[in-house]
Design an enzyme around this catalytic site. Structure first.
Site, short mmCIF file in Angstrom:
data_model
loop_
_atom_site.label_atom_id
_atom_site.label_comp_id
_atom_site.label_asym_id
_atom_site.label_seq_id
_atom_site.Cartn_x
_atom_site.Cartn_y
_atom_site.Cartn_z
N GLU A 1 0.82 -1.21 0.00
CA GLU A 1 0.00 0.00 0.00
C GLU A 1 0.86 1.26 0.00
OE1 GLU A 1 -2.85 -0.14 3.19
OE2 GLU A 1 -4.21 -1.46 2.07
N GLU B 1 -6.61 -7.04 -1.29
CA GLU B 1 -7.02 -6.83 0.10
C GLU B 1 -8.33 -6.07 0.14
OE1 GLU B 1 -3.85 -5.50 2.78
OE2 GLU B 1 -5.31 -4.25 3.84
#
Length: 356
Positions: free
Chosen positions: A189, A281
């Site tokens: 991320e 995710e």
């Protein structure tokens, strides 16, 4: 986009992929109880499945157009779970838990999350590399694919861990270069950093992987916590207009349904019309993976992903106290994994979606 030629051209790369597909089929089509004994401390071998596993059925994956495709060139969508950080919840990734994930949940894929900081890889590179390999091997033994997740989070610039990433992915790609069951997620991320910086990082890491494993799919994180930039006021156009200079890659998108509403859903819809996307995710809760579940909004995302054949892994396969962890607190200290009795509300819901 890297299109699959029609009719297919026989190239060295294709021969490698075919060979890896045959390895998967022969090794995993019927996993028997006569498997070689595992090392002490390794996850034990699973019971024999009654049907071909996802890995045996599909073999080496590749990106064809905007889709993830199997060894026969057919579009596929993998559905499964992500581990939590293995520095905290390695006890939740056991022979029993992975038997349940593969056989009771009918999962196609396990995302193995190796945190870089927060007590993870940087504290013991060799130890965390071995741990990741142990869990990838255990997923493969049960016929599941494995996403090798370089879980960089803070700092948000992946270039801050460039040297570590090169070391880690060299080791992983050397080990799995002849195995069809891995996908490499090179930056979990990214945040607080430009798309051009992320792209530069990707274009330095992908050749490291390709030098060892030329055929595996690589997953590239996007800006603003893998939101295609939405969480920092941008959108997917920066990737569409300036894609990573590499083939056989997909871009990642993350969402948490209670926090990420119409703007995020619409971004995923638009981006997947232009780019190959893998949702590595997501959660049914808020962006911290806690709080109340929004199953209605989550189902809208899942309906979109099913319609467009977008693969996904849910966060997370642990007994963390937050509502986003699928197991009730304390489950990982026990021996019961299958069924719904050990699951939180989100666990019951996502298990049912994977089984479907």
């Amino acid at each position: 986009m890297h299109q699959r030629p029609t009719p297919p051209t026989v190239t060295p790369g294709r021969r490698r992929m075919a060979r890896k597909a045959l390895l998967a089929a022969s090794a995993l089509g019927v996993v028997t109880a006569l498997m070689a004994p595992v090392r002490a401390g390794a996850a034990p071998a699973p019971a024999a499945p009654t049907a071909a596993t996802p890995l045996a059925a599909n073999g080496q994956l590749s990106v064809c157009g905007r889709q993830l495709c199997n060894a026969s060139g057919q579009a596929v969508a993998l559905n499964g779970m992500s581990t939590h950080g293995t520095q905290w919840y390695a006890q939740c990734v056991t022979g029993g838990s992975l038997d349940a994930l593969a056989q009771d949940w009918r999962s196609d894929v396990l995302r193995v999350s190796t945190y870089v900081q927060e007590g993870g890889y940087e504290t013991d590179p060799a130890g965390f590399t071995a741990r990741a390999q142990k869990f990838v091997d255990a997923a493969h033994a049960r016929g599941m694919y494995a996403v090798i997740d370089w879980h960089m989070l803070s700092p948000g610039d992946p270039n801050a861990n460039l040297a570590r990433a090169k070391t880690f992915f060299t080791a992983m790609a050397k080990k799995y270069k002849k195995h069809p069951g891995v996908l490499y997620e090179i930056a979990n991320e990214p945040s607080g950093v430009s798309w051009s910086a992320i792209k530069s990082y990707a274009e330095q890491i992908i050749p490291v992987i390709r030098a060892q494993d030329p055929d595996a799919v690589v997953l590239v994180g996007t800006r603003a916590w893998s939101s295609f930039g939405v969480s920092e006021g941008a959108n997917e156009s920066e990737v569409v207009n300036n894609p990573v200079n590499a083939s056989n890659i997909m871009y990642t998108f993350h969402f948490y349904a209670a926090s990420h509403r119409e703007e995020y859903l619409n971004t995923l819809d638009r981006a997947s019309d232009r780019l190959p996307v893998f949702v590595t995710e997501f959660g049914t809760q808020n962006y911290a993976g806690e709080g109340a579940n929004d199953f209605a909004m989550s189902q809208r995302y899942l309906d979109l992903m099913k319609r467009k054949r977008i693969s996904w892994t849910n966060w997370n396969y642990s007994d963390d106290h937050r509502s986003g962890a699928v197991f009730k607190t304390g489950t990982c200290n026990g021996s019961t994994w299958a069924g719904t009795g050990v699951l939180k509300e989100a666990g019951v819901w996502i298990r049912d979606r994977i089984r479907q």
